[in-house]
Motif scaffolding. Sequence first.
Motif, PDB file in Angstrom:
ATOM      1  N   ASN A   1       0.728  -1.430   0.022  1.00  0.00           N
ATOM      2  CA  ASN A   1      -0.010   0.121  -0.631  1.00  0.00           C
ATOM      3  C   ASN A   1       0.476   1.074  -0.395  1.00  0.00           C
ATOM      4  O   ASN A   1       2.278   1.231   0.792  1.00  0.00           O
TER       5      ASN A   1
ATOM      6  N   TYR B   1       0.176   5.261   0.851  1.00  0.00           N
ATOM      7  CA  TYR B   1       0.161   6.528   1.318  1.00  0.00           C
ATOM      8  C   TYR B   1       0.578   7.798   1.421  1.00  0.00           C
ATOM      9  O   TYR B   1       1.263   7.945   1.908  1.00  0.00           O
TER      10      TYR B   1
ATOM     11  N   ILE C   1      -6.765   4.312   5.513  1.00  0.00           N
ATOM     12  CA  ILE C   1      -7.041   2.835   5.268  1.00  0.00           C
ATOM     13  C   ILE C   1      -8.709   2.948   6.361  1.00  0.00           C
ATOM     14  O   ILE C   1      -8.322   3.314   8.007  1.00  0.00           O
TER      15      ILE C   1
ATOM     16  N   HIS D   1     -11.405  -2.036   9.264  1.00  0.00           N
ATOM     17  CA  HIS D   1     -11.949  -3.369   8.466  1.00  0.00           C
ATOM     18  C   HIS D   1     -11.171  -4.597   9.381  1.00  0.00           C
ATOM     19  O   HIS D   1     -10.108  -4.167   9.955  1.00  0.00           O
TER      20      HIS D   1
ATOM     21  N   THR E   1       3.590  -6.648   9.026  1.00  0.00           N
ATOM     22  CA  THR E   1       3.511  -4.679   7.924  1.00  0.00           C
ATOM     23  C   THR E   1       4.729  -4.356   8.231  1.00  0.00           C
ATOM     24  O   THR E   1       5.447  -4.145   9.238  1.00  0.00           O
TER      25      THR E   1
ATOM     26  N   LEU F   1       3.552   2.930  14.231  1.00  0.00           N
ATOM     27  CA  LEU F   1       4.789   1.754  13.172  1.00  0.00           C
ATOM     28  C   LEU F   1       5.822   3.304  12.481  1.00  0.00           C
ATOM     29  O   LEU F   1       5.792   3.643  12.009  1.00  0.00           O
TER      30      LEU F   1
ATOM     31  N   HIS G   1      -8.864  -3.020  12.234  1.00  0.00           N
ATOM     32  CA  HIS G   1      -7.999  -1.871  12.472  1.00  0.00           C
ATOM     33  C   HIS G   1      -8.115  -0.412  11.542  1.00  0.00           C
ATOM     34  O   HIS G   1      -8.796  -0.353  10.427  1.00  0.00           O
TER      35      HIS G   1
ATOM     36  N   ILE H   1      -6.038   3.702   9.492  1.00  0.00           N
ATOM     37  CA  ILE H   1      -5.702   4.400   9.632  1.00  0.00           C
ATOM     38  C   ILE H   1      -6.068   5.949   9.345  1.00  0.00           C
ATOM     39  O   ILE H   1      -6.629   5.672   8.509  1.00  0.00           O
TER      40      ILE H   1
ATOM     41  N   ARG I   1       3.996   6.737   2.913  1.00  0.00           N
ATOM     42  CA  ARG I   1       4.772   5.714   3.456  1.00  0.00           C
ATOM     43  C   ARG I   1       3.814   4.702   2.264  1.00  0.00           C
ATOM     44  O   ARG I   1       2.817   5.086   1.681  1.00  0.00           O
TER      45      ARG I   1
ATOM     46  N   SER J   1       3.459   0.464   2.688  1.00  0.00           N
ATOM     47  CA  SER J   1       3.374  -0.653   3.218  1.00  0.00           C
ATOM     48  C   SER J   1       3.377  -1.721   3.416  1.00  0.00           C
ATOM     49  O   SER J   1       2.581  -1.819   2.001  1.00  0.00           O
TER      50      SER J   1
ATOM     51  N   THR K   1       2.675  -5.385   3.245  1.00  0.00           N
ATOM     52  CA  THR K   1       1.619  -6.429   4.217  1.00  0.00           C
ATOM     53  C   THR K   1       1.702  -7.740   3.878  1.00  0.00           C
ATOM     54  O   THR K   1       1.484  -8.176   2.573  1.00  0.00           O
TER      55      THR K   1
ATOM     56  N   ARG L   1       1.386 -11.869   4.007  1.00  0.00           N
ATOM     57  CA  ARG L   1       0.118 -13.266   4.807  1.00  0.00           C
ATOM     58  C   ARG L   1       1.082 -14.006   4.091  1.00  0.00           C
ATOM     59  O   ARG L   1       1.482 -14.442   3.221  1.00  0.00           O
TER      60      ARG L   1
HETATM   61  O1  LIG Z   1      -0.863  -0.572   6.224  1.00  0.00           O
HETATM   62  C1  LIG Z   1      -1.396  -0.824   6.968  1.00  0.00           C
HETATM   63  O2  LIG Z   1      -0.027  -0.691   7.344  1.00  0.00           O
HETATM   64  C2  LIG Z   1      -2.243  -2.056   7.283  1.00  0.00           C
HETATM   65  C3  LIG Z   1      -2.592  -2.171   5.678  1.00  0.00           C
HETATM   66  C4  LIG Z   1      -3.847  -2.854   6.281  1.00  0.00           C
HETATM   67  O3  LIG Z   1      -4.627  -3.094   6.772  1.00  0.00           O
HETATM   68  C5  LIG Z   1      -5.080  -3.453   4.534  1.00  0.00           C
HETATM   69  O4  LIG Z   1      -4.049  -3.838   3.948  1.00  0.00           O
HETATM   70  O5  LIG Z   1      -5.845  -4.831   5.163  1.00  0.00           O
END
Ligand SMILES: O=C(O)CCC(=O)C(=O)O
Length: 224
Positions: A97, A99, A105, A108, A120, A147, A165, A167, A200, A202, A204, A206
Amino acid sequence: MSINIDDYKLQNVPNTIYYIPNFITEEEENHILKKVYEAPKPKWTCLKSRRLQDYGGIPRRNGMITEPIPEWLQFYMDKVSDLNVFQSVRANHVLINEYEPGQGIMAHFDGMLFFPVITTISCGSHTVLEFIEGSDGNRQPVCNLLLERRSLVILTNDFYKKYMHLIDERDSDVLDENCINLDKCADKYEVGTELKRQTRISLTIRNVPKLCKVNLFDMLMTGK
Ligand SMILES: O=C(O)CCC(=O)C(=O)O
Ligand SMILES: [Fe+2]
C-alpha cells in the motif's frame, strides 16, 4: 542475526502484538522503495485514498491462483517467515500500500481468506495504526501503535479477529497515551510530539491457505 519474536511481544495490551523496530536496514528500505516504484504503472490499483500492488495472486473465496513472486520481494517474505509467525506455513502473498500524507484506510478486519496473522513492514514514513472494537453505533478505541519506518508489526489473535484496524486520514500524528508501544520504539518520543507524515509504503505479508490450480476448462465453462 536471529530474532526471537517473544522478546518483542507487547505486554501491556490484550493478545497479541509484536513490534520489532529496525527490522530492516536503511539500505533495505531504500531498496524496497526503489523496487516498488520501478513496477510498471498497470501493477498499481488506484483507490480513492491509497494505491496498492498485489503480489502472489488475488485471494478469492475459491482459492488464490498463484503468481510468481519477484526475487527481491521473496527475500523479505522469507525474512518474515523465518520468524515462524505462520506456524508450519510460509508467506505467499504481499499487499503493498502507498499512502500520501492525508491518506489512510478505513476500519476493517482482514477476513477469512488469510491465515490469521498480519505482518507489516513500514517504509518511507511512520504511521499510526488504530484499533477499535464494537459495532457501528458503538465504536470504542482499544489502543494505537506507532509504526516507525523500517519496523515490522505482527498482529494476531484478538488483533486479528476481535479488533478492527484503521489508519486515519491525517497529515500528521500527535502521540498520546493511547499509543502503547512508545517505549519499544527505535527513537524516543514524548507524549504530545507531533510527527508529520511523509509518503509511506507498507508491505503487508501474509499467508493465503487456500490455493487453486488454474483449470482453463473450468474457467471457460463457469466464468470463474
Ligand atoms: O498499511 C498498513 O499498515 C495496513 C494495511 C491494511 O490494514 C490492509 O491492507 O489490510
Ligand atoms: Fe488490514
